[in-house]
Scaffold this motif. Structure first.
Motif, PDB file in Angstrom:
ATOM      1  N   VAL A  99       8.012  99.517 -66.931  1.00  0.00           N
ATOM      2  CA  VAL A  99       7.957  99.693 -65.798  1.00  0.00           C
ATOM      3  C   VAL A  99       6.465 100.392 -65.384  1.00  0.00           C
ATOM      4  O   VAL A  99       5.571 100.341 -64.423  1.00  0.00           O
ATOM      5  N   VAL A 100       6.237 101.495 -66.120  1.00  0.00           N
ATOM      6  CA  VAL A 100       5.062 102.401 -65.893  1.00  0.00           C
ATOM      7  C   VAL A 100       3.779 101.331 -66.206  1.00  0.00           C
ATOM      8  O   VAL A 100       2.843 101.452 -65.493  1.00  0.00           O
ATOM      9  N   ALA A 101       3.721 100.818 -67.301  1.00  0.00           N
ATOM     10  CA  ALA A 101       2.758  99.974 -67.527  1.00  0.00           C
ATOM     11  C   ALA A 101       2.474  98.833 -66.383  1.00  0.00           C
ATOM     12  O   ALA A 101       1.439  98.563 -66.049  1.00  0.00           O
ATOM     13  N   SER A 102       3.516  98.368 -65.958  1.00  0.00           N
ATOM     14  CA  SER A 102       3.539  97.212 -64.701  1.00  0.00           C
ATOM     15  C   SER A 102       2.854  97.789 -63.475  1.00  0.00           C
ATOM     16  O   SER A 102       2.036  97.402 -62.933  1.00  0.00           O
ATOM     17  N   TYR A 103       3.246  99.085 -63.233  1.00  0.00           N
ATOM     18  CA  TYR A 103       2.965  99.684 -61.968  1.00  0.00           C
ATOM     19  C   TYR A 103       1.393 100.189 -62.119  1.00  0.00           C
ATOM     20  O   TYR A 103       0.675 100.337 -61.030  1.00  0.00           O
ATOM     21  N   THR A 429      11.491  94.077 -59.559  1.00  0.00           N
ATOM     22  CA  THR A 429      11.692  92.753 -59.671  1.00  0.00           C
ATOM     23  C   THR A 429      10.752  92.063 -58.932  1.00  0.00           C
ATOM     24  O   THR A 429       9.891  91.020 -59.294  1.00  0.00           O
ATOM     25  N   LEU A 430      10.879  92.199 -57.528  1.00  0.00           N
ATOM     26  CA  LEU A 430      10.081  91.340 -56.735  1.00  0.00           C
ATOM     27  C   LEU A 430       8.740  91.574 -56.638  1.00  0.00           C
ATOM     28  O   LEU A 430       7.477  90.862 -56.748  1.00  0.00           O
ATOM     29  N   SER A 431       8.360  92.868 -57.079  1.00  0.00           N
ATOM     30  CA  SER A 431       6.911  93.397 -57.144  1.00  0.00           C
ATOM     31  C   SER A 431       6.069  92.758 -58.390  1.00  0.00           C
ATOM     32  O   SER A 431       5.212  92.375 -58.184  1.00  0.00           O
ATOM     33  N   GLN A 432       6.864  92.617 -59.434  1.00  0.00           N
ATOM     34  CA  GLN A 432       6.162  92.001 -60.534  1.00  0.00           C
ATOM     35  C   GLN A 432       6.042  90.580 -60.600  1.00  0.00           C
ATOM     36  O   GLN A 432       5.256  90.142 -60.933  1.00  0.00           O
ATOM     37  N   ILE A 461       1.794  91.777 -68.882  1.00  0.00           N
ATOM     38  CA  ILE A 461       2.649  93.002 -68.955  1.00  0.00           C
ATOM     39  C   ILE A 461       3.370  92.844 -67.552  1.00  0.00           C
ATOM     40  O   ILE A 461       4.713  93.018 -67.598  1.00  0.00           O
ATOM     41  N   ASN A 462       2.950  92.203 -66.353  1.00  0.00           N
ATOM     42  CA  ASN A 462       3.746  92.109 -65.318  1.00  0.00           C
ATOM     43  C   ASN A 462       4.952  91.159 -65.563  1.00  0.00           C
ATOM     44  O   ASN A 462       6.175  91.209 -64.899  1.00  0.00           O
ATOM     45  N   ALA A 463       4.609  90.153 -66.467  1.00  0.00           N
ATOM     46  CA  ALA A 463       5.609  88.988 -66.634  1.00  0.00           C
ATOM     47  C   ALA A 463       6.901  89.721 -67.502  1.00  0.00           C
ATOM     48  O   ALA A 463       8.001  89.479 -67.059  1.00  0.00           O
ATOM     49  N   PHE A 464       6.438  90.492 -68.505  1.00  0.00           N
ATOM     50  CA  PHE A 464       7.344  91.137 -69.285  1.00  0.00           C
ATOM     51  C   PHE A 464       8.190  92.065 -68.395  1.00  0.00           C
ATOM     52  O   PHE A 464       9.479  92.139 -68.496  1.00  0.00           O
TER      53      PHE A 464
END
Length: 697
Positions: A99-103, A429-432, A461-464
């Motif tokens: 989550v941190v990597a995605s954000y 989930t929706l954000s990613q 990253i966002n897909a994972f």
């Protein structure tokens, strides 16, 4: 000219109003500080060292209750299930890293402060954005309620008096946080920095000392609960039942992820370069939270700590009158010794950081509310900054909603935690998903190989992250739905529908008020009507003012509810030779408002282009209880007249002596050059100024 109803409702002269406003302003300055100019907004921006405690206190504080939730859920299967706790914690840490990597991708791509709401709206559509917004609003409210309840519970582990009055202490904590945040973002951040950093140092120090004593020095540290004999609530769990229990434990531990999204919503509050500073703060937040969470669970296993859901049923042998303390409190007692000053330090800073964790919501909720208000999904008042350049209305609304939850659930963390994290994983989930579409859109036009490589990496990253957070969301819904998550889901649905209704209303009003190409049609004539209940000074002032407006026609109207009183009014009217005709409207059922409305409608019925101006004499009173004795009929009449098309309502105030003392009266007269009221006026009997059947009896 004051708006209708202002005279009777306020009960003050301009001078008294000024003094009251001055007193209120002084109290406000003492509580909140001096107001900031709008051009000083740049000076309220946060450096990383202040932004970390402001935005990360929620996620950092999760180490104080996430381990508790993991262990007490596992205790359902008995003490033998505790060995799984490190693996559950490791799974939570993996989700945290993802989550941190995605954000970090989010804050670089959308630095405007809309966060998940903006990402979902731009890439998935307005309905998806509203879904994220409703989830986040609920999550922010629950963050305040859960954090303060957990803080009270931790403090109650050290101070029994707090445990006995935890609802009152939780409400008091919310009130203090509200006042601090109303003072402004930077000032509240400075106040929270010291306890947040103290908490990090104390807890990390406790973990290091404990692990060194166990694994390096070989000491046999045993927690106060290590010798207890506990029984399982469900000792006949099947393989399916045990797997379900593990999933429920994992979903409870994922409460540690709440608050991560707050940084993406608060990017505008950072000093430039905003995106870079926000991403760095996000990385620091994730690293510190993971170290503390994993460290506490490992130390709990090393000291054989036990923590159960229902001590009265599950603990079958142990000390008499055993009181179960929180995991952090037990570890502090084990590492530093019973009665140690460091034990109380750990308890104090843990409780404090839990209280301050609510500050993440106090910074995220108002900003999101402001953006939604700007998009016309919430009332426009939430978009307004207060004296200290904080979104004051959003802060106050959040505090009230959290207090209601605290009272409703009696500040029980375990009950509130079941409502928690549903909203945040919906937004995750929706954000990613929105970020994946964002990268896909950019990749269609980007030709630079290096930039395309970075975009593809970010999309991966966002897909994972979407896959992992989506899986966690499903687990949370399955394991927590009947335990209380349905309440949070229902609240999201209600808020979603409410925001759509607000947007629809604003759109309808905007279309209705849109100016057309046609020139405004001026009224043909203005008919003035003065309401009369008795011939006294307020009535005479209203008549004089109505004459000064030079209407096309002028009529005084009184309602006949008592023949004797009506004859007295007519005789006094004729004796004073008032040059305005007096019309008497009969009311056989002694009702006042209806006959006046019918008369006004009749005046205007002859020509739709005519307007009717109704002058309503009103008293201005100085004591709150006098409002109950005067102006009631006037308020009812004005309330009805305001809905009549082509009718204007004008209040004509008359200040009673109770509304001003002698010095204020002299000062008011010197300002307005109005001569003092003479003996004749002092002899006037104070009666209701609008037609009032009680005044005729």
């Amino acid at each position: 000219m004051r708006p209708p109803g202002a005279a009777g409702g306020a009960g003050y002269t301009p001078v008294r109003l000024a003094l009251v406003a001055s007193t209120t302003s002084l109290a406000k300055r003492l509580l909140l500080g001096r107001p900031f100019r709008s051009d000083k907004l740049q000076h309220t921006l946060l450096p990383k060292r202040i932004a970390l405690p402001v935005f990360a206190s929620d996620a950092l504080s999760s180490v104080a209750y996430a381990p508790d939730e993991i262990l007490l859920t596992l205790s359902i299967a008995g003490a033998g299930a505790f060995y799984i706790s490190p693996w559950i914690t490791l799974a939570v840490a993996v989700v945290m890293v993802t989550v941190v990597a995605s954000y970090r991708q989010n804050v670089h791509a959308y630095p405007s402060g809309g966060g998940d709401y903006e990402v979902a709206t731009v890439n998935l559509g307005p309905r998806a954005g509203l879904g994220v917004a409703s989830a986040l609003l609920v999550d922010y409210i629950l963050t305040v309620a859960v954090s303060t309840a957990a803080g009270v519970n931790n403090l109650g582990s050290v101070v029994p008096f707090v445990a006995e009055h935890k609802v009152a202490f939780a409400i008091g904590a919310i009130a203090v946080l509200t006042a601090l945040n109303l003072r402004g973002l930077r000032e509240s951040g400075t106040a929270f920095a010291i306890p947040t950093y103290t908490f990090i140092v104390v807890v990390v120090g406790m973990i290091l000392v404990g692990l060194v004593r166990v694994f390096v020095l070989g000491e046999d540290l045993r927690a106060p609960s290590a010798g207890l004999t506990i029984t399982a609530e469900e000792d006949h769990l099947t393989s399916f039942g045990f797997a379900y229990l593990l999933l429920r434990t994992f979903s409870s531990g994922c409460a540690a992820l709440t608050g991560v999204e707050a940084i993406s919503n608060g990017v505008p509050a950072f000093k430039p370069p905003k995106s870079k500073n926000a991403a760095t703060t996000l990385m620091l937040l994730g690293g510190i939270a993971i170290v503390m969470l994993v460290g506490i669970v490992l130390l709990a296993r090393a000291t054989h700590l036990q923590y159960v859901e229902d001590p009265s049923l599950q603990i079958v042998s142990g000390p008499a009158n055993y009181v179960q303390k929180t995991v952090t409190a037990q570890l502090a007692e084990t590492v530093f010794g019973p009665g140690s000053i460091l034990l109380y330090v750990v308890g104090a800073v843990t409780a404090l950081i839990l209280f301050l964790a609510a500050n993440t919501a106090f910074n995220g909720f108002p900003v999101l509310g402001s953006i939604l208000a700007q998009d016309r999904y919430l009332p426009r008042q939430l978009h307004t900054r207060g004296d200290r350049l904080a979104f004051s209305n959003g802060i106050i609304f959040l505090a009230i909603a959290a207090m209601v939850l605290v009272v409703a659930f009696q500040a029980e963390t375990t009950r509130l935690i079941q409502l928690y994290i549903v909203g945040v994983f919906v937004s995750f989930t929706l954000s990613q998903g929105g970020m994946i579409r964002h990268w896909n859109r950019l990749l269609r036009t980007q030709r630079d190989p290096e930039k395309r490589h970075r975009m593809i990496r970010s999309r991966a990253i966002n897909a994972f992250g979407m896959g992992l957070t989506g899986a966690v969301l499903v687990i949370v819904l399955i394991t927590k739905f009947l335990l209380g998550a349905w309440i949070a889901i229902a609240a999201m649905v209600v808020i979603y529908g409410l925001m759509l209704a607000i947007r629809k209303h604003y759109t309808r009003v905007s279309q209705e008020l849109q100016p057309t190409d046609e020139r405004p049609v001026l009224p043909s004539r203005n008919h003035a009507v003065v309401l009369v209940s008795k011939v006294h000074m307020p009535t005479l002032r209203a008549v004089a003012y109505a004459q000064a407006t030079r209407p096309d026609t002028l009529t005084a109207v009184t309602v006949n509810v008592d023949d004797k009183d009506t004859r007295v009014i007519q005789q006094e009217w004729e004796r004073r030779q008032i040059p305005v005709p007096l019309t008497v409207v009969d009311s056989p059922y002694r009702e006042i408002t209806g006959p006046i409305i019918d008369f006004v409608k009749g005046v205007r019925r002859g020509s739709p282009r005519d307007v009717v101006t109704v002058f309503v004499p009103e008293y201005v009173v100085g004591r709150w209880w006098e409002n109950l004795l005067h102006n009631q009929s006037a308020l009812r009449i004005k309330g009805r007249l305001l809905f009549e098309p082509g009718v204007m309502v004008t209040s004509v105030p008359w200040q009673l002596r109770s509304s001003q003392d002698r010095d204020l009266e002299r000062f008011d007269q010197s300002l307005t050059h109005v001569p003092a009221r003479g003996p004749r006026q002092r002899a006037v009997e104070p009666v209701p100024t609008a037609p009032d059947p009680e005044s005729r009896s």
